[in-house]
Design a protein around this motif. Structure first.
Motif, PDB file in Angstrom:
ATOM      1  N   LEU B 250      24.200  -2.959 -54.525  1.00  0.00           N
ATOM      2  CA  LEU B 250      25.015  -2.322 -55.561  1.00  0.00           C
ATOM      3  C   LEU B 250      24.974  -3.194 -56.811  1.00  0.00           C
ATOM      4  O   LEU B 250      25.337  -4.369 -56.771  1.00  0.00           O
ATOM      5  CB  LEU B 250      26.454  -2.156 -55.054  1.00  0.00           C
ATOM      6  N   LEU B 252      26.533  -3.895 -59.981  1.00  0.00           N
ATOM      7  CA  LEU B 252      27.692  -3.647 -60.845  1.00  0.00           C
ATOM      8  C   LEU B 252      27.429  -4.055 -62.290  1.00  0.00           C
ATOM      9  O   LEU B 252      28.122  -3.597 -63.198  1.00  0.00           O
ATOM     10  CB  LEU B 252      28.934  -4.345 -60.300  1.00  0.00           C
ATOM     11  N   ARG B 276      28.073   0.182 -45.697  1.00  0.00           N
ATOM     12  CA  ARG B 276      28.930  -0.427 -44.673  1.00  0.00           C
ATOM     13  C   ARG B 276      30.402  -0.170 -45.016  1.00  0.00           C
ATOM     14  O   ARG B 276      30.878  -0.555 -46.069  1.00  0.00           O
ATOM     15  CB  ARG B 276      28.733  -1.941 -44.638  1.00  0.00           C
ATOM     16  N   ARG B 277      31.087   0.429 -44.079  1.00  0.00           N
ATOM     17  CA  ARG B 277      32.483   0.789 -44.278  1.00  0.00           C
ATOM     18  C   ARG B 277      33.331  -0.409 -44.738  1.00  0.00           C
ATOM     19  O   ARG B 277      34.164  -0.284 -45.624  1.00  0.00           O
ATOM     20  CB  ARG B 277      33.046   1.328 -42.966  1.00  0.00           C
ATOM     21  N   SER B 278      33.074  -1.575 -44.146  1.00  0.00           N
ATOM     22  CA  SER B 278      33.895  -2.748 -44.448  1.00  0.00           C
ATOM     23  C   SER B 278      33.721  -3.239 -45.882  1.00  0.00           C
ATOM     24  O   SER B 278      34.539  -3.996 -46.387  1.00  0.00           O
ATOM     25  CB  SER B 278      33.548  -3.881 -43.488  1.00  0.00           C
ATOM     26  N   MET B 279      32.658  -2.824 -46.529  1.00  0.00           N
ATOM     27  CA  MET B 279      32.407  -3.301 -47.892  1.00  0.00           C
ATOM     28  C   MET B 279      32.857  -2.324 -48.970  1.00  0.00           C
ATOM     29  O   MET B 279      32.804  -2.651 -50.158  1.00  0.00           O
ATOM     30  CB  MET B 279      30.902  -3.562 -48.063  1.00  0.00           C
ATOM     31  N   PRO B 282      36.207  -3.741 -51.076  1.00  0.00           N
ATOM     32  CA  PRO B 282      35.993  -4.781 -52.094  1.00  0.00           C
ATOM     33  C   PRO B 282      35.091  -4.333 -53.236  1.00  0.00           C
ATOM     34  O   PRO B 282      35.326  -4.683 -54.393  1.00  0.00           O
ATOM     35  CB  PRO B 282      35.370  -5.949 -51.300  1.00  0.00           C
ATOM     36  N   MET B 283      34.077  -3.548 -52.931  1.00  0.00           N
ATOM     37  CA  MET B 283      33.169  -3.126 -53.998  1.00  0.00           C
ATOM     38  C   MET B 283      33.819  -2.061 -54.892  1.00  0.00           C
ATOM     39  O   MET B 283      33.519  -1.986 -56.088  1.00  0.00           O
ATOM     40  CB  MET B 283      31.844  -2.601 -53.417  1.00  0.00           C
ATOM     41  N   ILE B 285      37.022  -1.937 -55.707  1.00  0.00           N
ATOM     42  CA  ILE B 285      37.915  -2.671 -56.618  1.00  0.00           C
ATOM     43  C   ILE B 285      37.094  -3.414 -57.666  1.00  0.00           C
ATOM     44  O   ILE B 285      37.412  -3.411 -58.865  1.00  0.00           O
ATOM     45  CB  ILE B 285      38.786  -3.667 -55.814  1.00  0.00           C
ATOM     46  N   ALA B 286      36.024  -4.030 -57.223  1.00  0.00           N
ATOM     47  CA  ALA B 286      35.173  -4.775 -58.153  1.00  0.00           C
ATOM     48  C   ALA B 286      34.577  -3.849 -59.217  1.00  0.00           C
ATOM     49  O   ALA B 286      34.451  -4.231 -60.382  1.00  0.00           O
ATOM     50  CB  ALA B 286      34.068  -5.505 -57.389  1.00  0.00           C
ATOM     51  N   ALA B 289      37.141  -3.202 -61.759  1.00  0.00           N
ATOM     52  CA  ALA B 289      37.316  -4.427 -62.535  1.00  0.00           C
ATOM     53  C   ALA B 289      36.170  -4.621 -63.526  1.00  0.00           C
ATOM     54  O   ALA B 289      36.357  -5.159 -64.615  1.00  0.00           O
ATOM     55  CB  ALA B 289      37.425  -5.626 -61.596  1.00  0.00           C
ATOM     56  N   ALA B 290      34.977  -4.175 -63.148  1.00  0.00           N
ATOM     57  CA  ALA B 290      33.817  -4.323 -64.028  1.00  0.00           C
ATOM     58  C   ALA B 290      33.818  -3.303 -65.166  1.00  0.00           C
ATOM     59  O   ALA B 290      33.000  -3.389 -66.068  1.00  0.00           O
ATOM     60  CB  ALA B 290      32.528  -4.190 -63.217  1.00  0.00           C
ATOM     61  N   ASP B 325      44.925   0.022 -54.205  1.00  0.00           N
ATOM     62  CA  ASP B 325      44.353  -1.157 -54.864  1.00  0.00           C
ATOM     63  C   ASP B 325      43.745  -0.793 -56.216  1.00  0.00           C
ATOM     64  O   ASP B 325      43.910  -1.503 -57.210  1.00  0.00           O
ATOM     65  CB  ASP B 325      43.248  -1.768 -53.994  1.00  0.00           C
ATOM     66  N   ARG B 328      46.318  -0.290 -58.897  1.00  0.00           N
ATOM     67  CA  ARG B 328      46.926  -1.529 -59.373  1.00  0.00           C
ATOM     68  C   ARG B 328      45.981  -2.265 -60.323  1.00  0.00           C
ATOM     69  O   ARG B 328      46.389  -2.753 -61.385  1.00  0.00           O
ATOM     70  CB  ARG B 328      47.272  -2.433 -58.184  1.00  0.00           C
ATOM     71  N   VAL B 329      44.716  -2.336 -59.951  1.00  0.00           N
ATOM     72  CA  VAL B 329      43.766  -3.051 -60.808  1.00  0.00           C
ATOM     73  C   VAL B 329      43.549  -2.318 -62.125  1.00  0.00           C
ATOM     74  O   VAL B 329      43.548  -2.925 -63.201  1.00  0.00           O
ATOM     75  CB  VAL B 329      42.418  -3.262 -60.078  1.00  0.00           C
TER      76      VAL B 329
ATOM     77  N   PRO C 282      32.968  -9.126 -67.743  1.00  0.00           N
ATOM     78  CA  PRO C 282      33.182  -8.082 -66.719  1.00  0.00           C
ATOM     79  C   PRO C 282      32.741  -8.509 -65.330  1.00  0.00           C
ATOM     80  O   PRO C 282      33.403  -8.182 -64.339  1.00  0.00           O
ATOM     81  CB  PRO C 282      32.363  -6.883 -67.236  1.00  0.00           C
ATOM     82  N   ALA C 289      37.697  -9.777 -58.114  1.00  0.00           N
ATOM     83  CA  ALA C 289      38.185  -8.563 -57.465  1.00  0.00           C
ATOM     84  C   ALA C 289      37.487  -8.335 -56.127  1.00  0.00           C
ATOM     85  O   ALA C 289      38.079  -7.822 -55.179  1.00  0.00           O
ATOM     86  CB  ALA C 289      37.991  -7.357 -58.387  1.00  0.00           C
ATOM     87  N   LEU C 332      47.353 -10.512 -59.113  1.00  0.00           N
ATOM     88  CA  LEU C 332      47.661  -9.168 -58.623  1.00  0.00           C
ATOM     89  C   LEU C 332      47.168  -8.960 -57.203  1.00  0.00           C
ATOM     90  O   LEU C 332      47.888  -8.473 -56.333  1.00  0.00           O
ATOM     91  CB  LEU C 332      46.994  -8.137 -59.539  1.00  0.00           C
TER      92      LEU C 332
END
Lengths: 337, 337, 337, 337
Positions: B250, B252, B276-279, B282-283, B285-286, B289-290, B325, B328-329, C282, C289, C332
């Motif tokens: 990915l 970003l 992958r479900r677990s990722m 975090p991605m 939200i990132a 943020a980006a 999440d 909030r971000v 960014p 994040a 946050l």
């Protein structure tokens, strides 16, 4: 398929996996290691092909043992497929050569090209009438007018025609002029186009996608064959890598890979594969040495005025030299005269 | 365009270059260095765009100064484009979220998904009715029946519909059910499809090709815009690299790149981007943020029985957490409430 | 390890495989499918790690179930490792920031940088005294003189020092000035350097190689840990792909991957990761994040006169803004104040 | 160097750029296009090489016209370099072959290998005494004991020795046994090692890094030559791409590229380049056809018990066949007998 259970998976996870496998009419074979339980799936290959187990709770990973493609595989058909295009054999003992300009620009340019490549010993005239271009503002080709010119120039010089189909709507038109339909790299996974071209009744040359794996390429050919077309020709044209000195990275090991995994013929395009005129000759010879069934080479009577890809086009004089080298190498390695 | 002459080029080569430039109604500006002569081309941008000089004798290399795309560029339009889809703004101050299953499988599955994603705050229902699959033997989608289900499930939950168009023949049908037409990664350079979808009268979400550069992606969007569609949304979905731990890599930084080079909005797909479900969390939200304008996320009520891509689908419960999440971000970084 | 026998393998091939496995003190578990025989290897993990079976006659492929690395793995140590560098914790609840110029150029430049980054809230001063450069004619660094300046500028501003070790001969010297030893991307698989740096008694920050997989990176860290160093910090700095708009492709999913597979902390370098000043902010926010334990950012008081990498260096004023954003996002997402 | 000013740059930006260029003793040549101002830098090549302008305010991009490497370039020396290793010429009219096991395992294994490869016509014995391995738990080589065996086995069979140097501390030792020092792919940008090996008084074979560009490879060779070593041999061994069917993607176009850009010889490693025994033969022949000056091939008397890379090692019988093919192709293409 092999299913590897995670170290922290539970008996319930395992029971669930087994139950899902059995619900598809398949059977399991359990193997208990020191840190992992492995589930082997046994049964009908097609049913296993449909199985998706990766997302089940407790599954660490799955490993496919058999590929999804079938008709294109060497397992399915041991002997090399030889494709007969109006008397010209692709995949036979002699390598064939397809040559001509990148794009059809005018009757004059095309006739000059066709005469030159025929004289040097090529069997096919190549040339784009529909051009897939990165920018909408680039020259997009002469369309049906270009197809007519291709047919006329080829016929006048005893050549066959190979040219690209870029969309579903023009398949019939292209098929009415061409001997071999080409699917370009950017359309290698345009699955609707693959299906329809597989029903067009003509041999299809399938270029490798810009970043297609060997397996994806084989699956793309399977789309065409599964619609009833037996005559598919692979074309290696370079893959995209980080290297910028060459336009693409020509992957000659793909020739050996296709020969191992499939019964279908493969040709190599050193023009797009390198993007540099000076590299066409060495890569053409190397491709034949690696076992390719043929080449597709850009030749333009006047590369300096070409509307596209002039920097990788050979002049007729250069092309004659390449043809002489190819013949010598092919003759040496395959005992041909 | 800048043309760099080779050290061993002749005066005749230079004269020829200059003459070709002038024949296109353009002018030159010569610069003589210690080891190289540099020819700057001056004049109309479109005419320079057409110029092909690389293949001329004595030319070492050419450098394009201006890109071929225009309508998509930030130079052409300084302010961000905000796309209004029946009251939902894409590219505005709040990030939007598209969610739902990879493929439409049944009315029950879809309604359950739609209810869950609407409740968690998504604005769009996603789901494939036509599925481009690597193998012809994989599930290919429910076609028009799937489109009907999408519309019904979306309407029942106050959602908009985004779904993929895989070929020219079905554009009209898809456009009659969907609010946003998606072009998949494998079709990013299916130029005929881009042109026709640009005339369909609906916003288009253009996924980045598996190995497309930022510039090629912008040019692909230019194809759509040049046919009259002003509402194009980019979607970063990961690119192909050598890494095998994730399904794709990915990128970003593409979000920042698109924001610099274009006025159009961009969303991110962390589901296909990682595989992958677990990722996904975090991605996701990132990505916000980006600076991404939104997300497209796979949510399936029962990932363990999904017909495709179950390993990267969130459950509705996971999805609710991600949505919290993201809000909030986004609120923190953009001063939204 | 799972060994998949080829469809045309013989009983003698199978007997040979079994015999080789057993000769290593390991056991086998056979599974007979419809088209393939699968051999599961059971026994001591280290012994299986040594096993090489791919080349035996009749073997189609082998699949490793367990990885070779151990000390770095989350399986080996469940809880996150927190590294204490003279009172500064890396991998704890607050993200740390390493900042400073690419290369140490002069005492004045460095002191100005250190003062600025300390004031903005960074904990570490970065700067290269030994520079690995693509060309032998590029600036190679001030060597020990640069190390002295780093120590002095850091001490005067209450900062720790992180700096690169480029060869075995200078490890001791660098370790006598630095708090954390950095292994650069080009040396990630310089195994002799990894071993020796693992015995230097200092924490080590291991940058990801230009085209290193996550697994290779973990194995490289295992080299360091296996020599007795418990304090290894991963640093994602972008990988090499076909994209040319950015200097590298920053892979933020690597943060999530490392968090899943290892207990060690990871920081992100958005400066080298993008190569563009405008993208540092960014990507820095996105990295935090995504869950990164910190950042390493190039800051130069006067980027326009920097001897290297000026195009990706922030000014002190830019850096202050980034620090403010990072603090807000970290606060946050992690409930920090 | 050409400096392209951004469309929105100011006169002050331009003045600043000009002033910086002139401060280095260089001159400028301005060219004003319709949308961009272009600054050409004129003067001493070395001074231009040092110039860093990308980060200046108002600069859109810079284009380097001349490369930083010099000694390795074809511009610097027009004629091919022929390296004489105790009577064996590398880069001359006949391709040379280096062959032997991946790792030195025992005197018996090595002597058997050496006898076989000498009999088949190889000129060099290869074999690793120091092995760079991904995991610290893999076999790391027999060190000096292995070097002694190499020397003895080579001398007994009239062969030269080529073997890898993995760190600075063992250069002298390796140089006392070997005829050619090999720098492995993972150390291609281990610049300290390159410098020291350049002072060792022996020819150096420099493998291409896993993701090194042609230009980076040339610069790495420049490091060696700039320390006084004139005898550098390039070795193409495959690059890392997304393809997983082969271990690496063997880039035979690199042979043509090196021949264009440099006067130094280049050999090809089809064993590591493909990672598959079945592909060694076609790629070896193709490499010679592409113009390579030689080959390095893994041969093991008993691949099935090899401690490393058995899956890509040829048996002595296979190797004899490859040698026969190579001789025929070389003879045909170069007129040798």
């Amino acid at each position: 398929m092999i299913i590897v259970m995670a170290p922290n998976s539970t008996q319930a996870d395992l029971d669930n996996v087994i139950s899902k496998v059995k619900s598809q009419g398949l059977d399991v074979h359990l193997s208990q290691g020191t840190s992992r339980t492995i589930v082997g799936v046994i049964g009908d290959k097609a049913a296993i092909g449909q199985l998706e187990m990766q997302h089940l709770s407790g599954v660490e990973k799955t490993v496919r043992i058999t590929e999804k493609y079938k008709l294109v595989s060497r397992e399915f058909k041991r002997n090399n497929t030889v494709i007969n295009v109006g008397g010209v054999e692709i995949g036979g003992s002699k390598p064939i050569v397809m040559a001509g300009p990148c794009a059809v620009e005018s009757m004059e340019q095309l006739m000059e090209s066709a005469t030159a490549v025929a004289k040097a010993g090529a069997q096919f005239l190549r040339g784009g009438a529909f051009k897939p271009r990165t920018s909408p503002y680039d020259f997009q080709g002469l369309a049906e007018q270009g197809l007519k010119m291709l047919r006329e120039a080829a016929d006048a010089n005893g050549l066959k025609v190979v040219t690209e189909v870029v969309d579903q709507r023009s398949i019939e038109t292209v098929a009415s002029y061409a001997d071999v339909l080409q699917i370009g790299a950017r359309n290698m996974q345009n699955f609707q186009l693959l299906k329809e071209v597989g029903r067009a009744g003509k041999p299809v040359m399938l270029k490798r996608g810009l970043c297609a794996t060997i397996k994806e390429w084989l699956n793309a050919a399977e789309y065409i064959m599964s619609e009833g077309c037996d005559d598919v020709i692979f074309c290696e044209r370079g893959i995209r890598t980080y290297e910028t000195y060459t336009r693409n990275t020509l992957d000659l090991s793909a020739v050996a890979a296709i020969k191992e995994l499939s019964h279908l013929p493969i040709v190599v395009d050193p023009s797009h594969g390198t993007g540099r005129r000076s590299m066409v000759r060495p890569m053409a010879i190397a491709a034949i040495a690696a076992g390719a069934d043929g080449l597709i080479i850009e030749v333009h009577p006047h590369p300096e005025v070409a509307l596209s890809d002039g920097e990788q086009s050979l002049t007729p004089a250069d092309f004659e030299e390449v043809m002489a080298d190819i013949k010598r190498v092919a003759s040496l390695l395959r005992g041909e005269d």
